[in-house]
Design a protein around this motif. Structure first.
Motif, PDB file in Angstrom:
ATOM      1  N   LYS A  45       0.854  -1.185   0.000  1.00  7.39           N
ATOM      2  CA  LYS A  45       0.000   0.000   0.000  1.00  7.39           C
ATOM      3  C   LYS A  45       0.888   1.232   0.000  1.00  7.39           C
ATOM      4  N   LEU A  46       0.621   2.166  -0.896  1.00  6.62           N
ATOM      5  CA  LEU A  46       1.385   3.406  -0.983  1.00  6.62           C
ATOM      6  C   LEU A  46       1.048   4.287   0.219  1.00  6.62           C
ATOM      7  N   ILE A  47       2.087   4.713   0.965  1.00  2.00           N
ATOM      8  CA  ILE A  47       1.838   5.542   2.148  1.00  2.00           C
ATOM      9  C   ILE A  47       2.550   6.886   2.095  1.00  2.00           C
ATOM     10  N   GLY A  48       3.276   7.169   1.006  1.00  2.85           N
ATOM     11  CA  GLY A  48       3.926   8.471   0.935  1.00  2.85           C
ATOM     12  C   GLY A  48       4.940   8.582  -0.180  1.00  2.85           C
ATOM     13  N   LYS A  49       5.617   9.737  -0.183  1.00  2.00           N
ATOM     14  CA  LYS A  49       6.591  10.071  -1.213  1.00  2.00           C
ATOM     15  C   LYS A  49       7.837  10.618  -0.528  1.00  2.00           C
ATOM     16  N   MET A  50       9.007  10.197  -0.999  1.00  6.83           N
ATOM     17  CA  MET A  50      10.267  10.605  -0.382  1.00  6.83           C
ATOM     18  C   MET A  50      10.619  12.055  -0.728  1.00  6.83           C
ATOM     19  N   ILE A  51      11.156  12.784   0.279  1.00  2.00           N
ATOM     20  CA  ILE A  51      11.681  14.133   0.075  1.00  2.00           C
ATOM     21  C   ILE A  51      13.191  14.038  -0.147  1.00  2.00           C
ATOM     22  N   ASP A  52      13.857  13.329   0.763  1.00  5.81           N
ATOM     23  CA  ASP A  52      15.292  13.077   0.654  1.00  5.81           C
ATOM     24  C   ASP A  52      15.551  11.653   1.143  1.00  5.81           C
ATOM     25  N   GLU A  53      16.738  11.366   1.628  1.00 12.04           N
ATOM     26  CA  GLU A  53      17.086   9.999   2.004  1.00 12.04           C
ATOM     27  C   GLU A  53      16.356   9.478   3.244  1.00 12.04           C
ATOM     28  N   GLU A  54      15.935  10.363   4.148  1.00 18.18           N
ATOM     29  CA  GLU A  54      15.283   9.882   5.375  1.00 18.18           C
ATOM     30  C   GLU A  54      13.905  10.463   5.633  1.00 18.18           C
ATOM     31  N   TRP A  55      13.540  11.572   5.032  1.00 16.36           N
ATOM     32  CA  TRP A  55      12.245  12.211   5.266  1.00 16.36           C
ATOM     33  C   TRP A  55      11.278  11.916   4.129  1.00 16.36           C
ATOM     34  N   MET A  56       9.997  11.822   4.467  1.00 20.82           N
ATOM     35  CA  MET A  56       8.961  11.565   3.479  1.00 20.82           C
ATOM     36  C   MET A  56       7.734  12.428   3.754  1.00 20.82           C
ATOM     37  N   VAL A  57       6.918  12.607   2.728  1.00 20.19           N
ATOM     38  CA  VAL A  57       5.634  13.296   2.850  1.00 20.19           C
ATOM     39  C   VAL A  57       4.565  12.209   2.873  1.00 20.19           C
ATOM     40  N   PRO A  58       3.802  12.072   3.982  1.00 18.61           N
ATOM     41  CA  PRO A  58       2.818  10.992   4.062  1.00 18.61           C
ATOM     42  C   PRO A  58       1.530  11.322   3.311  1.00 18.61           C
ATOM     43  N   ASN A  59       0.764  10.271   2.987  1.00 19.05           N
ATOM     44  CA  ASN A  59      -0.576  10.470   2.451  1.00 19.05           C
ATOM     45  C   ASN A  59      -1.598  10.032   3.497  1.00 19.05           C
ATOM     46  N   GLU A  60      -2.857   9.936   3.115  1.00 20.61           N
ATOM     47  CA  GLU A  60      -3.903   9.645   4.104  1.00 20.61           C
ATOM     48  C   GLU A  60      -3.819   8.231   4.676  1.00 20.61           C
ATOM     49  N   TYR A  61      -3.131   7.304   4.018  1.00 21.65           N
ATOM     50  CA  TYR A  61      -3.015   5.931   4.514  1.00 21.65           C
ATOM     51  C   TYR A  61      -1.886   5.758   5.522  1.00 21.65           C
ATOM     52  N   PHE A  62      -0.982   6.727   5.642  1.00 20.48           N
ATOM     53  CA  PHE A  62       0.151   6.614   6.560  1.00 20.48           C
ATOM     54  C   PHE A  62      -0.332   6.450   8.001  1.00 20.48           C
ATOM     55  N   GLU A  63      -1.305   7.241   8.400  1.00 20.90           N
ATOM     56  CA  GLU A  63      -1.797   7.205   9.780  1.00 20.90           C
ATOM     57  C   GLU A  63      -2.471   5.877  10.106  1.00 20.90           C
ATOM     58  N   GLN A  64      -3.011   5.202   9.116  1.00 22.57           N
ATOM     59  CA  GLN A  64      -3.655   3.908   9.318  1.00 22.57           C
ATOM     60  C   GLN A  64      -2.641   2.857   9.771  1.00 22.57           C
ATOM     61  N   TYR A  65      -1.434   2.900   9.234  1.00 23.17           N
ATOM     62  CA  TYR A  65      -0.417   1.911   9.567  1.00 23.17           C
ATOM     63  C   TYR A  65       0.526   2.368  10.682  1.00 23.17           C
ATOM     64  N   TYR A  66       0.679   3.674  10.879  1.00 27.60           N
ATOM     65  CA  TYR A  66       1.571   4.216  11.910  1.00 27.60           C
ATOM     66  C   TYR A  66       0.844   5.310  12.690  1.00 27.60           C
ATOM     67  N   PRO A  67      -0.112   4.944  13.551  1.00 28.97           N
ATOM     68  CA  PRO A  67      -0.877   5.969  14.274  1.00 28.97           C
ATOM     69  C   PRO A  67      -0.073   6.695  15.351  1.00 28.97           C
ATOM     70  N   ASP A  68       1.011   6.095  15.840  1.00 23.27           N
ATOM     71  CA  ASP A  68       1.761   6.695  16.947  1.00 23.27           C
ATOM     72  C   ASP A  68       3.012   7.451  16.493  1.00 23.27           C
TER      73      ASP A  68
END
Length: 97
Positions: A45-68
């Protein structure tokens, strides 16, 4: 839909797939075995897009898999004129009161 002005550290359990030079972050949600082909296929499941090597921009599904996971929101960019304008309005209201 990507969340605007939000960035998070990419979780280590995710996988990155690059398309056209852009890294997309996927969460593996399961695996299925194809008997006729004799190999395993990951269900992702796609949960985001990379900005650089360690940071990413999440989408609406990110919180479903990583709520904390702590979501770091960038401050919106305003021009200096807008910032001083708000300050002057508040200052005038205090003076009038």
């Amino acid at each position: 839909m990507l969340l605007k002005n939000v960035k998070v550290l990419r979780p280590k359990t995710t996988k990155i797939q690059k398309r056209n030079g852009i890294g997309y972050v996927y969460q593996v949600i399961g695996k299925s075995y194809k008997k006729d082909k004799k190999y395993t296929v990951e269900n992702r499941k796609l949960i985001g897009k990379m900005i650089d090597e360690e940071w990413m921009v999440p989408n609406e599904y990110f919180e479903q898999y990583y709520p904390d996971v702590c979501v770091e929101q960038e401050t919106p960019e305003f021009s200096d004129t807008l910032r001083i304008g708000c300050f002057l309005v508040v200052q005038k209201i205090f003076r009038d009161l």
